[in-house]
Design an enzyme around this catalytic site. Structure first.
Site, PDB file in Angstrom:
ATOM      1  CD  GLU A 122      -2.601  -0.963   2.730  1.00  0.00           C
ATOM      2  OE1 GLU A 122      -3.664  -1.572   2.793  1.00  0.00           O
ATOM      3  OE2 GLU A 122      -2.118  -0.322   3.688  1.00  0.00           O
ATOM      4  CE  LYS A 142       5.652   5.726   6.590  1.00  0.00           C
ATOM      5  NZ  LYS A 142       5.046   6.976   6.985  1.00  0.00           N
ATOM      6  NE  ARG A 188      -2.566   2.459  11.867  1.00  0.00           N
ATOM      7  CZ  ARG A 188      -1.721   1.465  12.072  1.00  0.00           C
ATOM      8  NH1 ARG A 188      -0.446   1.696  12.284  1.00  0.00           N
ATOM      9  NH2 ARG A 188      -2.153   0.223  12.064  1.00  0.00           N
ATOM     10  NE  ARG A 218       1.240   3.579  16.492  1.00  0.00           N
ATOM     11  CZ  ARG A 218       2.343   3.442  15.811  1.00  0.00           C
ATOM     12  NH1 ARG A 218       2.290   3.029  14.568  1.00  0.00           N
ATOM     13  NH2 ARG A 218       3.503   3.727  16.346  1.00  0.00           N
ATOM     14  CD  GLU A 263      -1.268   7.696   8.419  1.00  0.00           C
ATOM     15  OE1 GLU A 263      -0.259   8.400   8.550  1.00  0.00           O
ATOM     16  OE2 GLU A 263      -1.388   6.576   8.951  1.00  0.00           O
ATOM     17  CG  PHE A 292      -4.816   1.294   6.414  1.00  0.00           C
ATOM     18  CD1 PHE A 292      -4.569   0.540   7.540  1.00  0.00           C
ATOM     19  CD2 PHE A 292      -4.432   2.623   6.415  1.00  0.00           C
ATOM     20  CE1 PHE A 292      -3.941   1.072   8.635  1.00  0.00           C
ATOM     21  CE2 PHE A 292      -3.791   3.174   7.505  1.00  0.00           C
ATOM     22  CZ  PHE A 292      -3.545   2.392   8.623  1.00  0.00           C
TER      23      PHE A 292
END
Length: 166
Positions: free
Chosen positions: A20, A22, A27, A42, A70, A108
Site C-alpha cells: 500500500e 504510505k 494514524r 494510535r 490515516e 486500510f
C-alpha cells in the site's frame, strides 16, 4: 490493537504480502457504535475535536465498526504531514471546521464489523470486508493495495514523490 507495518531494508516482491501507499499523516482508529463515533490516535488520544467532519461522515454510515486508517491533508497531490500539523493544536470543533486544512480519512483495515471481531481473518479477506462495509465518499476514502510487484510499486512511489510503501 491495530496491525503494525514490518520494516525491511530491501524492497521485495512476494505473493504472500500486500503493498500500500504510505501516507504522510496521523494514524486514526474510528469506533462507531450506533450513531456514536469516537476517533482516537494510535496512543488512544481523543481526536474528535480536531476532525469533526470525519466524525460526521462516519456517523452517517450504516452499522457499527472499528476502522484503522490515516488522516491526511494534501499539498497538491502529495500527502503533507506539515500541512496536517495545523490541526494538531485545535481544541474546538468549530475552529477545526473553519480551518483551511481539508482532511481525508484513508481507511486500510477493519477490526470489528456489526459486533463481529474481524481480526482473525486474513488481511486480504478483511480488506474485502472493508471495501464492502462502507460507502466511500469524501472525506472517507478506501486505501487501495496491490497483491504483487512490490518492487515496481516502490519505483512508482519514488517517481510520484510519495512517502513510501507499507
Amino acid at each position: 490493537s491495530p496491525m503494525l507495518a514490518t520494516l525491511t531494508d530491501e524492497p521485495f516482491s512476494d505473493p504472500g504480502w500486500i503493498y500500500e501507499r504510505k501516507l504522510d499523516g496521523v494514524r486514526l482508529l474510528a469506533f462507531k457504535d450506533g450513531s456514536e463515533v469516537q476517533l482516537y490516535s494510535r496512543n488512544r488520544k481523543d481526536q474528535n475535536v480536531r476532525y469533526p467532519e470525519l466524525v460526521e461522515a462516519l456517523a452517517a454510515r450504516d452499522g457499527s465498526f472499528v476502522l484503522d486508517g490515516e488522516v491526511v491533508a494534501f499539498e497538491e497531490d502529495v500527502t503533507s504531514f506539515s500541512k496536517l500539523q495545523a490541526r494538531s493544536q485545535i481544541q474546538d470543533p468549530e475552529e477545526a471546521r473553519a480551518s483551511d486544512v481539508k482532511v481525508y480519512y484513508y481507511v486500510f483495515d477493519i477490526l470489528h464489523l456489526d459486533g463481529y471481531d474481524t481480526t482473525g481473518l486474513a488481511l486480504r479477506h478483511r480488506k474485502s470486508v472493508l471495501r464492502d462495509a462502507l460507502d466511500y465518499e469524501d472525506p472517507v476514502r478506501f486505501t487501495p493495495h496491490r497483491n504483487e510487484e512490490g518492487e515496481a510499486f516502490l519505483e512508482e512511489a519514488c517517481r510520484k514523490g510519495w512517502e513510501g510503501l507499507i
